[in-house]
Each structure stands twice: as C-alpha cells, then as structure tokens.
Design a protein around this motif. Sequence first.
Motif, PDB file in Angstrom:
ATOM      1  N   UNK A  76       3.760  -8.371 -13.922  1.00 24.43           N
ATOM      2  CA  UNK A  76       3.503  -6.833 -14.015  1.00 24.43           C
ATOM      3  C   UNK A  76       4.847  -6.317 -13.182  1.00 24.43           C
ATOM      4  N   UNK A  77       5.183  -6.901 -12.003  1.00 21.05           N
ATOM      5  CA  UNK A  77       6.223  -6.439 -11.121  1.00 21.05           C
ATOM      6  C   UNK A  77       7.527  -6.990 -11.439  1.00 21.05           C
ATOM      7  N   UNK A  78       7.407  -8.278 -12.068  1.00 21.71           N
ATOM      8  CA  UNK A  78       8.617  -9.000 -12.499  1.00 21.71           C
ATOM      9  C   UNK A  78       9.537  -9.153 -11.114  1.00 21.71           C
ATOM     10  N   UNK A 117      -2.618 -12.082  -0.265  1.00 22.44           N
ATOM     11  CA  UNK A 117      -3.216 -10.601   0.051  1.00 22.44           C
ATOM     12  C   UNK A 117      -2.161  -9.600  -0.612  1.00 22.44           C
ATOM     13  N   UNK A 118      -0.782  -9.919  -0.317  1.00 19.94           N
ATOM     14  CA  UNK A 118       0.117  -8.864  -1.241  1.00 19.94           C
ATOM     15  C   UNK A 118      -0.191  -8.831  -2.570  1.00 19.94           C
ATOM     16  N   UNK A 119      -0.173 -10.097  -3.125  1.00 23.89           N
ATOM     17  CA  UNK A 119      -0.480 -10.424  -4.724  1.00 23.89           C
ATOM     18  C   UNK A 119      -1.759  -9.438  -4.860  1.00 23.89           C
ATOM     19  N   UNK A 120      -2.906  -9.678  -4.243  1.00 24.13           N
ATOM     20  CA  UNK A 120      -4.006  -8.912  -4.448  1.00 24.13           C
ATOM     21  C   UNK A 120      -4.007  -7.519  -4.567  1.00 24.13           C
ATOM     22  N   UNK A 121      -3.110  -6.953  -3.422  1.00 20.58           N
ATOM     23  CA  UNK A 121      -2.622  -5.495  -3.658  1.00 20.58           C
ATOM     24  C   UNK A 121      -2.152  -5.099  -4.854  1.00 20.58           C
ATOM     25  N   UNK A 125      -3.787  -2.417  -7.487  1.00 19.32           N
ATOM     26  CA  UNK A 125      -2.775  -1.089  -7.808  1.00 19.32           C
ATOM     27  C   UNK A 125      -2.667  -0.968  -9.496  1.00 19.32           C
ATOM     28  N   UNK A 126      -2.468  -2.093  -9.950  1.00 19.45           N
ATOM     29  CA  UNK A 126      -2.371  -2.150 -11.384  1.00 19.45           C
ATOM     30  C   UNK A 126      -3.287  -2.340 -12.383  1.00 19.45           C
ATOM     31  N   UNK A 127      -4.559  -2.743 -11.939  1.00 19.35           N
ATOM     32  CA  UNK A 127      -5.519  -3.316 -12.876  1.00 19.35           C
ATOM     33  C   UNK A 127      -6.770  -1.871 -12.883  1.00 19.35           C
ATOM     34  N   UNK A 179      -2.855  -0.366  -1.066  1.00 20.25           N
ATOM     35  CA  UNK A 179      -4.329   0.309  -1.010  1.00 20.25           C
ATOM     36  C   UNK A 179      -5.063   0.235   0.130  1.00 20.25           C
ATOM     37  N   UNK A 180      -6.338   0.541   0.165  1.00 20.52           N
ATOM     38  CA  UNK A 180      -7.098   0.512   1.421  1.00 20.52           C
ATOM     39  C   UNK A 180      -7.336  -0.963   1.784  1.00 20.52           C
ATOM     40  N   UNK A 181      -7.223  -1.369   2.958  1.00 17.51           N
ATOM     41  CA  UNK A 181      -7.206  -2.820   3.281  1.00 17.51           C
ATOM     42  C   UNK A 181      -8.800  -3.402   2.771  1.00 17.51           C
ATOM     43  N   UNK A 182      -9.581  -2.393   2.888  1.00 15.96           N
ATOM     44  CA  UNK A 182     -11.148  -3.078   2.642  1.00 15.96           C
ATOM     45  C   UNK A 182     -11.055  -3.352   1.049  1.00 15.96           C
ATOM     46  N   UNK A 183     -10.375  -2.338   0.473  1.00 20.29           N
ATOM     47  CA  UNK A 183     -10.340  -2.697  -1.000  1.00 20.29           C
ATOM     48  C   UNK A 183      -9.769  -3.971  -1.632  1.00 20.29           C
TER      49      UNK A 183
END
Length: 304
Positions: A76-78, A117-121, A125-127, A179-183
């Motif tokens: 997604x980000x390359x 957590x960065x990968x989760x972010x 953002x993208x899904x 994104x929001x930390x909770x999300x």
Amino acid sequence: MEYQKILDDINAELKRESFGGKVANYIPELAQVDPDKFGIHLSTLDNGDYFIGCNKERFSIQSISKVFALTMAYPMLGEKLWKRVGVEPSGNPFNSLVQLEYESGIPRNPLINAGALVVSDVLVSNLKNPKHDFLRFVQKLAGNSTISYNEKVAESEKDTGYRNVALASLMKSFGNIENLVEEVLDFYFYMCSIEMSCKELSQTFLLYANHGKHFVSKERILNASQSKRLSAILLTCGFYDQAGEFTFKVGLPGKSGVGGGIAAVFPEHYSVAVWSPKLNKAGNSVLGMEVLERLTTKTGLSIF
Ligand code: GLU
C-alpha cells in the motif's frame, strides 16, 4: 528428505528431556491455555505435509499476525513505509518505550509492538473497514474463511494493554500515528487475537517460502523485492531481542508470538509452524526453538 521421520525423531528426543518456560500471563486470557499443548506442522512447496501432536488445534497467534499486517501494508505504501518505521533489530524487549523516546517516535522495525502499531495505523488509514478487511486478507492468504479473531482475547488485552497505549500515545505525540490512538489500538488488539493452527500457519507461510507468490492461487501478493525485504526483516527482527540467537541456532527467517507459536520458512523448500505455550524470558517458545534448531541440524538445511 524424510521430514516425517525427522519430526518423529525430534519428538521422541524431546520427550526424554525436560524444558522450562512459562505461559504468558500478562494477557489474562492467554494464561488459561494448557502449558503442555504441543504441535508441529511442516508444509513443503511440493505438496508435502508432515506433522506431530495438536497440529490442527487453533491458538492465539499474537505477534505472528504482525507479519500478515506488514504483508498487507507494505504494497500500500511501498518504500514510503520505511520513513515511518525502521528495519533494524531493536535489541530491546518487544514492548519497550525507552528507544522510541530517544529515536523520536520512529520504531526500530515493524515486528516490535511500536512498529506493528505504525503498520496498524497505515491499515486503519487505507482500509474501508479495517478489522473486517484485514481478516478477509488473512483468510485469503490461508485459503480458509473460518479463520477468525478471538474477541475474548482482544478485549482481555484491551483491558490490560497499558504499555501499548503508552507506545501509541508516544508515537502520536511525535506525529507518527495518523488516526485516533483508540482506533489504532482496537485494530492492533484484534489483529493479535487471530487464532490459527500450526497446519494453517505453516500453509500460509508458504507464501514467504515462495517469494511472495500465493502457493495455491499463484496470485502475486508481494513482488520479489518486497518478499526479499520482508524475509530479511523476519530473519533480523522476528524473535524479539533473541533474533540473533535464533538465527545462530536455527538459521531460518521466522516470527514468534507470545501465544507460544513460531512460524519459519526455508525459502524454495518448506515452511514450518510449532506451538508450545511455555516461553523463555525473551518471549519465545522454549520447545519451539528446540524443535527448529534440531530440524535444521538434522536436515543439514538452513539458509546458510
Ligand atoms: N498482543 C501482544 C502485545 O502487544 C503481542 C505480543 C507478542 O506476541 O509479541 O503485547
């Protein structure tokens, strides 16, 4: 190669010895698991399947899910992904905060908690529907639509995962969480709660033994360069701050999780998954490491 005989021999040897280790209890739900569960499954690229013990019983794959998250986020980000997360072993515990502070919120690699957590972010953002879409992706990789989250485990970790809250908040303060930390945490805890068996994990990891091409559908999930890089990260960062010792003893790229699972690949030949919940101090399955060390010793095959 007589894989079944080798696995049987390893199993017989292990039964004659005793090993220590403790089940992870910092996630309350994981502490309930029977410490003596044990399974191995080895799948070869020429359609062989070899196994021992509870190879079909599902368990909490925990950090092994970080590999699937990276597999989805990387294309997604390359190469831009590496501006937000590094590719160096951390030499620190998987949930350490210290390094993150003095390295300005850029995690050392995508397989420690901060990096995942960065990968989760990135995925949030993208899904469109992050938890649903990610699960569908893992189901596609595994070729099995019954693979699922364990909500009890996810909620149990949500109730107690203070260090992950701290890591995500610290990175947010440095601007490395969009994104929001909770999300992001909600997604991360569900991602870690995925349950798979050794058989399912080993068959899914054939993707990495096959240079990023799905073994059954032949779909290209990662290009050759991405697959090389992801396997390099598995080798150097896949075993907490024991990645050096795992490479020294086993010599295969792989990933472990605090649920006691380890999945590893011998490129162009096989993938293997082991499950035994008792962990050493670094968070790796004691028996899992033993099995894999003996496997590469007895076969005389490793990437080196
Ligand atoms: N969900 C676990 C945590 O964040 C994953 C740890 C692991 O398996 O390494 O603490």
